[in-house]
Design a protein around this motif. Sequence first.
Motif, PDB file in Angstrom:
ATOM      1  N   ASP A  30       0.818  -1.215   0.000  1.00 29.83           N
ATOM      2  CA  ASP A  30       0.000   0.000   0.000  1.00 29.83           C
ATOM      3  C   ASP A  30       0.849   1.261   0.000  1.00 29.83           C
ATOM      4  O   ASP A  30       0.667   2.157   0.819  1.00 29.83           O
ATOM      5  N   PHE A  31       1.791   1.297  -0.905  1.00 28.61           N
ATOM      6  CA  PHE A  31       2.605   2.490  -1.060  1.00 28.61           C
ATOM      7  C   PHE A  31       2.526   2.970  -2.494  1.00 28.61           C
ATOM      8  O   PHE A  31       2.070   2.243  -3.377  1.00 28.61           O
ATOM      9  N   GLY A  32       2.946   4.172  -2.728  1.00 28.08           N
ATOM     10  CA  GLY A  32       2.941   4.731  -4.065  1.00 28.08           C
ATOM     11  C   GLY A  32       4.352   4.874  -4.583  1.00 28.08           C
ATOM     12  O   GLY A  32       5.089   3.912  -4.671  1.00 28.08           O
ATOM     13  N   SER A  33       4.716   6.084  -4.886  1.00 27.04           N
ATOM     14  CA  SER A  33       6.047   6.342  -5.434  1.00 27.04           C
ATOM     15  C   SER A  33       7.132   6.003  -4.409  1.00 27.04           C
ATOM     16  O   SER A  33       6.935   6.125  -3.202  1.00 27.04           O
ATOM     17  N   MET A  34       8.267   5.572  -4.945  1.00 22.63           N
ATOM     18  CA  MET A  34       9.423   5.220  -4.125  1.00 22.63           C
ATOM     19  C   MET A  34      10.634   5.888  -4.754  1.00 22.63           C
ATOM     20  O   MET A  34      10.774   5.868  -5.983  1.00 22.63           O
ATOM     21  N   GLY A  35      11.488   6.439  -3.929  1.00 26.61           N
ATOM     22  CA  GLY A  35      12.595   7.176  -4.520  1.00 26.61           C
ATOM     23  C   GLY A  35      13.837   7.219  -3.655  1.00 26.61           C
ATOM     24  O   GLY A  35      13.854   6.723  -2.527  1.00 26.61           O
ATOM     25  N   TRP A  36      14.876   7.801  -4.229  1.00 22.40           N
ATOM     26  CA  TRP A  36      16.146   8.004  -3.545  1.00 22.40           C
ATOM     27  C   TRP A  36      16.484   9.485  -3.571  1.00 22.40           C
ATOM     28  O   TRP A  36      16.343  10.150  -4.609  1.00 22.40           O
ATOM     29  N   PHE A  37      16.954   9.965  -2.459  1.00 26.81           N
ATOM     30  CA  PHE A  37      17.420  11.342  -2.310  1.00 26.81           C
ATOM     31  C   PHE A  37      18.854  11.312  -1.790  1.00 26.81           C
ATOM     32  O   PHE A  37      19.311  10.300  -1.274  1.00 26.81           O
ATOM     33  N   ARG A  38      19.549  12.418  -1.916  1.00 25.34           N
ATOM     34  CA  ARG A  38      20.886  12.509  -1.329  1.00 25.34           C
ATOM     35  C   ARG A  38      21.123  13.923  -0.832  1.00 25.34           C
ATOM     36  O   ARG A  38      20.491  14.877  -1.286  1.00 25.34           O
ATOM     37  N   GLN A  39      22.048  14.008   0.126  1.00 23.83           N
ATOM     38  CA  GLN A  39      22.412  15.306   0.668  1.00 23.83           C
ATOM     39  C   GLN A  39      23.923  15.380   0.797  1.00 23.83           C
ATOM     40  O   GLN A  39      24.532  14.610   1.549  1.00 23.83           O
ATOM     41  N   ALA A  40      24.507  16.291   0.034  1.00 23.82           N
ATOM     42  CA  ALA A  40      25.944  16.507   0.089  1.00 23.82           C
ATOM     43  C   ALA A  40      26.259  17.497   1.202  1.00 23.82           C
ATOM     44  O   ALA A  40      25.400  18.292   1.586  1.00 23.82           O
ATOM     45  N   PRO A  41      27.476  17.471   1.722  1.00 25.49           N
ATOM     46  CA  PRO A  41      27.832  18.407   2.789  1.00 25.49           C
ATOM     47  C   PRO A  41      27.588  19.853   2.391  1.00 25.49           C
ATOM     48  O   PRO A  41      28.017  20.287   1.323  1.00 25.49           O
ATOM     49  N   GLY A  42      26.868  20.559   3.219  1.00 26.97           N
ATOM     50  CA  GLY A  42      26.612  21.966   2.969  1.00 26.97           C
ATOM     51  C   GLY A  42      25.563  22.254   1.915  1.00 26.97           C
ATOM     52  O   GLY A  42      25.359  23.413   1.545  1.00 26.97           O
ATOM     53  N   LYS A  43      24.909  21.204   1.423  1.00 25.20           N
ATOM     54  CA  LYS A  43      23.894  21.401   0.377  1.00 25.20           C
ATOM     55  C   LYS A  43      22.540  20.867   0.825  1.00 25.20           C
ATOM     56  O   LYS A  43      22.443  20.099   1.778  1.00 25.20           O
ATOM     57  N   GLU A  44      21.509  21.277   0.120  1.00 24.82           N
ATOM     58  CA  GLU A  44      20.168  20.803   0.426  1.00 24.82           C
ATOM     59  C   GLU A  44      19.967  19.387  -0.119  1.00 24.82           C
ATOM     60  O   GLU A  44      20.650  18.960  -1.044  1.00 24.82           O
ATOM     61  N   ARG A  45      19.013  18.679   0.475  1.00 24.84           N
ATOM     62  CA  ARG A  45      18.685  17.347  -0.016  1.00 24.84           C
ATOM     63  C   ARG A  45      18.099  17.463  -1.413  1.00 24.84           C
ATOM     64  O   ARG A  45      17.281  18.342  -1.690  1.00 24.84           O
ATOM     65  N   GLU A  46      18.519  16.570  -2.312  1.00 26.82           N
ATOM     66  CA  GLU A  46      18.005  16.581  -3.672  1.00 26.82           C
ATOM     67  C   GLU A  46      17.538  15.193  -4.077  1.00 26.82           C
ATOM     68  O   GLU A  46      18.070  14.181  -3.628  1.00 26.82           O
ATOM     69  N   GLY A  47      16.528  15.167  -4.919  1.00 29.50           N
ATOM     70  CA  GLY A  47      16.052  13.901  -5.449  1.00 29.50           C
ATOM     71  C   GLY A  47      17.024  13.366  -6.481  1.00 29.50           C
ATOM     72  O   GLY A  47      17.631  14.135  -7.247  1.00 29.50           O
ATOM     73  N   VAL A  48      17.185  12.049  -6.495  1.00 29.50           N
ATOM     74  CA  VAL A  48      18.136  11.397  -7.397  1.00 29.50           C
ATOM     75  C   VAL A  48      17.410  10.531  -8.413  1.00 29.50           C
ATOM     76  O   VAL A  48      17.658  10.618  -9.608  1.00 29.50           O
ATOM     77  N   ALA A  49      16.513   9.673  -7.935  1.00 32.52           N
ATOM     78  CA  ALA A  49      15.788   8.757  -8.808  1.00 32.52           C
ATOM     79  C   ALA A  49      14.491   8.369  -8.127  1.00 32.52           C
ATOM     80  O   ALA A  49      14.422   8.326  -6.902  1.00 32.52           O
ATOM     81  N   ALA A  50      13.478   8.078  -8.939  1.00 30.29           N
ATOM     82  CA  ALA A  50      12.195   7.718  -8.345  1.00 30.29           C
ATOM     83  C   ALA A  50      11.356   6.905  -9.305  1.00 30.29           C
ATOM     84  O   ALA A  50      11.481   7.046 -10.533  1.00 30.29           O
TER      85      ALA A  50
END
Length: 126
Positions: A30-50
Amino acid sequence: QVHLVQSGGGSVHAGGSLTLSCAPSEWTGDFGSMGWFRQAPGKEREGVAAFLVPPRTTYVDSVEGRFTISKDDAQGTLWLHMDRLKPEDTGIYYCAFASSFLPTEFAFRAQFYAYWGQGTQVTVSS
């Protein structure tokens, strides 16, 4: 409350490969979209793949052609296989599950994902 448990990651030289995995503590489908995010030092979290509405996937431009997202519908396990890694891929990687399928324009909006993994470090040296 469902927990997402991540494994994989580590340190590699540029050009190397790594695979991350993410498994839910319980899987009902019972879930929908699934994805990966990453956060580099000093940067905001960004989406990578979904995964959007299956089998559609989307990738951020910087990883297109190098990273592959995949999943096991029976167990709910999510993977991210990363090839030809670059130093700029360094960061903490998080898996995330949404409660519904997201349109493309929301795929990398963290606020639409309800469940998150604990994060795993990926370090790519030059």
